[in-house]
Design a protein around this motif. Sequence first.
Motif, PDB file in Angstrom:
ATOM      1  N   LEU A  77      72.497 -32.224 -26.051  1.00  0.00           N
ATOM      2  CA  LEU A  77      71.910 -31.565 -25.550  1.00  0.00           C
ATOM      3  C   LEU A  77      71.634 -30.417 -26.363  1.00  0.00           C
ATOM      4  CD1 LEU A  77      74.678 -30.748 -22.856  1.00  0.00           C
ATOM      5  CD2 LEU A  77      72.356 -31.178 -21.939  1.00  0.00           C
ATOM      6  N   LYS A  78      71.556 -30.727 -27.979  1.00  0.00           N
ATOM      7  CA  LYS A  78      71.680 -30.145 -29.532  1.00  0.00           C
ATOM      8  C   LYS A  78      70.054 -30.016 -29.368  1.00  0.00           C
ATOM      9  CE  LYS A  78      76.248 -29.351 -30.842  1.00  0.00           C
ATOM     10  NZ  LYS A  78      77.065 -30.750 -31.569  1.00  0.00           N
ATOM     11  N   GLY A  79      68.922 -30.527 -28.535  1.00  0.00           N
ATOM     12  CA  GLY A  79      67.703 -30.642 -28.990  1.00  0.00           C
ATOM     13  C   GLY A  79      67.073 -31.739 -30.376  1.00  0.00           C
ATOM     14  N   THR A  80      68.146 -32.830 -30.997  1.00  0.00           N
ATOM     15  CA  THR A  80      68.133 -33.021 -31.891  1.00  0.00           C
ATOM     16  C   THR A  80      67.359 -34.083 -31.708  1.00  0.00           C
ATOM     17  OG1 THR A  80      69.185 -34.423 -31.180  1.00  0.00           O
ATOM     18  CG2 THR A  80      69.933 -32.886 -32.894  1.00  0.00           C
ATOM     19  N   LYS A  81      66.456 -34.646 -32.650  1.00  0.00           N
ATOM     20  CA  LYS A  81      65.255 -36.112 -31.984  1.00  0.00           C
ATOM     21  C   LYS A  81      66.200 -37.071 -31.431  1.00  0.00           C
ATOM     22  CE  LYS A  81      61.673 -38.993 -34.229  1.00  0.00           C
ATOM     23  NZ  LYS A  81      60.800 -39.769 -35.236  1.00  0.00           N
ATOM     24  N   ILE A  82      67.267 -37.525 -32.001  1.00  0.00           N
ATOM     25  CA  ILE A  82      67.547 -38.397 -31.258  1.00  0.00           C
ATOM     26  C   ILE A  82      68.464 -38.154 -30.121  1.00  0.00           C
ATOM     27  CG2 ILE A  82      70.447 -38.101 -32.822  1.00  0.00           C
ATOM     28  CD1 ILE A  82      68.713 -41.579 -32.056  1.00  0.00           C
ATOM     29  N   GLY A  83      68.725 -36.722 -29.523  1.00  0.00           N
ATOM     30  CA  GLY A  83      68.879 -36.548 -28.121  1.00  0.00           C
ATOM     31  C   GLY A  83      67.858 -36.544 -27.880  1.00  0.00           C
ATOM     32  N   THR A  84      66.982 -35.577 -28.146  1.00  0.00           N
ATOM     33  CA  THR A  84      65.713 -35.763 -26.895  1.00  0.00           C
ATOM     34  C   THR A  84      65.503 -37.421 -26.346  1.00  0.00           C
ATOM     35  OG1 THR A  84      64.828 -33.833 -28.488  1.00  0.00           O
ATOM     36  CG2 THR A  84      62.978 -36.435 -26.806  1.00  0.00           C
ATOM     37  N   VAL A  85      65.500 -38.366 -27.776  1.00  0.00           N
ATOM     38  CA  VAL A  85      65.172 -39.645 -27.853  1.00  0.00           C
ATOM     39  C   VAL A  85      66.290 -40.027 -26.557  1.00  0.00           C
ATOM     40  CG1 VAL A  85      65.771 -42.130 -28.664  1.00  0.00           C
ATOM     41  CG2 VAL A  85      64.441 -40.059 -29.268  1.00  0.00           C
ATOM     42  N   TYR A  86      67.924 -39.847 -26.193  1.00  0.00           N
ATOM     43  CA  TYR A  86      68.865 -40.151 -25.648  1.00  0.00           C
ATOM     44  C   TYR A  86      68.456 -39.993 -24.175  1.00  0.00           C
ATOM     45  CZ  TYR A  86      73.802 -40.611 -23.647  1.00  0.00           C
ATOM     46  OH  TYR A  86      74.477 -40.865 -23.542  1.00  0.00           O
ATOM     47  N   SER A  87      67.956 -38.031 -24.463  1.00  0.00           N
ATOM     48  CA  SER A  87      67.611 -38.362 -22.382  1.00  0.00           C
ATOM     49  C   SER A  87      66.560 -39.124 -22.050  1.00  0.00           C
ATOM     50  CB  SER A  87      67.703 -36.496 -23.006  1.00  0.00           C
ATOM     51  OG  SER A  87      68.066 -35.120 -23.404  1.00  0.00           O
ATOM     52  N   GLU A  88      65.880 -39.057 -22.707  1.00  0.00           N
ATOM     53  CA  GLU A  88      65.000 -39.872 -22.382  1.00  0.00           C
ATOM     54  C   GLU A  88      65.522 -41.192 -22.091  1.00  0.00           C
ATOM     55  OE1 GLU A  88      61.782 -40.329 -25.476  1.00  0.00           O
ATOM     56  OE2 GLU A  88      61.322 -38.667 -25.393  1.00  0.00           O
ATOM     57  N   MET A  89      66.265 -41.990 -22.693  1.00  0.00           N
ATOM     58  CA  MET A  89      66.521 -43.194 -22.029  1.00  0.00           C
ATOM     59  C   MET A  89      67.506 -42.818 -20.880  1.00  0.00           C
ATOM     60  SD  MET A  89      67.965 -44.654 -26.395  1.00  0.00           S
ATOM     61  CE  MET A  89      69.159 -45.789 -24.998  1.00  0.00           C
ATOM     62  N   LEU A  90      67.977 -42.748 -20.297  1.00  0.00           N
ATOM     63  CA  LEU A  90      68.835 -41.836 -19.597  1.00  0.00           C
ATOM     64  C   LEU A  90      67.894 -41.584 -18.649  1.00  0.00           C
ATOM     65  CD1 LEU A  90      71.591 -38.562 -20.633  1.00  0.00           C
ATOM     66  CD2 LEU A  90      71.794 -41.638 -19.580  1.00  0.00           C
ATOM     67  N   ARG A  91      66.870 -40.884 -18.473  1.00  0.00           N
ATOM     68  CA  ARG A  91      66.152 -41.196 -17.191  1.00  0.00           C
ATOM     69  C   ARG A  91      65.468 -42.052 -17.034  1.00  0.00           C
ATOM     70  NH1 ARG A  91      64.277 -36.754 -19.458  1.00  0.00           N
ATOM     71  NH2 ARG A  91      62.647 -37.232 -20.497  1.00  0.00           N
ATOM     72  N   ASN A  92      65.248 -42.704 -18.440  1.00  0.00           N
ATOM     73  CA  ASN A  92      64.933 -44.336 -18.469  1.00  0.00           C
ATOM     74  C   ASN A  92      65.523 -45.040 -17.121  1.00  0.00           C
ATOM     75  OD1 ASN A  92      61.951 -43.572 -19.977  1.00  0.00           O
ATOM     76  ND2 ASN A  92      63.230 -44.194 -21.512  1.00  0.00           N
ATOM     77  N   ILE A  93      66.474 -45.016 -17.566  1.00  0.00           N
ATOM     78  CA  ILE A  93      67.691 -45.758 -16.825  1.00  0.00           C
ATOM     79  C   ILE A  93      68.066 -45.088 -15.694  1.00  0.00           C
ATOM     80  CG2 ILE A  93      69.413 -47.087 -17.078  1.00  0.00           C
ATOM     81  CD1 ILE A  93      69.497 -47.132 -20.195  1.00  0.00           C
ATOM     82  N   LEU A  94      68.067 -44.587 -15.114  1.00  0.00           N
ATOM     83  CA  LEU A  94      69.433 -43.862 -13.832  1.00  0.00           C
ATOM     84  C   LEU A  94      67.542 -43.200 -13.033  1.00  0.00           C
ATOM     85  CD1 LEU A  94      71.659 -41.176 -15.021  1.00  0.00           C
ATOM     86  CD2 LEU A  94      72.079 -43.356 -13.954  1.00  0.00           C
TER      87      LEU A  94
END
Length: 150
Positions: A77-94
């Motif tokens: 949630l902190k908006g880092t590059k890896i955080g953004t990528v992780y959020s994208e992965m969640l969306r991709n899966i869920l």
Amino acid sequence: MCMSFVIGLWLEQLFDSSVSVSQMAFTDNKDPRETFLYKLSQKTGLEHFKNVILVSSLQDYIVPYHSTRIEMCQAALKGTKIGTVYSEMLRNILEPILNNKNCNFVRYDVSFDLPKSVNSFIGRTGHCAFISSWQFLENFFHNAGLKYFE
């Protein structure tokens, strides 16, 4: 990121230099969107199952709790590059799972009565308890999981 997870993953990388460990640590490519796990998140598949059952434990320090549950974590949630990528992965899966009305998506949390040891400290015991404890598997399926396989 949880300190116990960092220690557990660091120790795992120290003793196991396999490709799968580097993939789990996102060190298999400099670009996080080119890592194996990110690319895997873009693949379809889970939404085709009738039931998707996630079982997680806070005692597993090898795989982060939020990752096992496929859910957001504070660090992302902190908006880092890896955080953004992780959020994208969640969306991709869920998204495909949650958009399929015929797919039942469930999360379970479990806790184990673990002896105090180095392996339980680094989370290896909690990680392996899911598959190595026949008593846990029998109890889980008898009390919670069996209804998903009728």
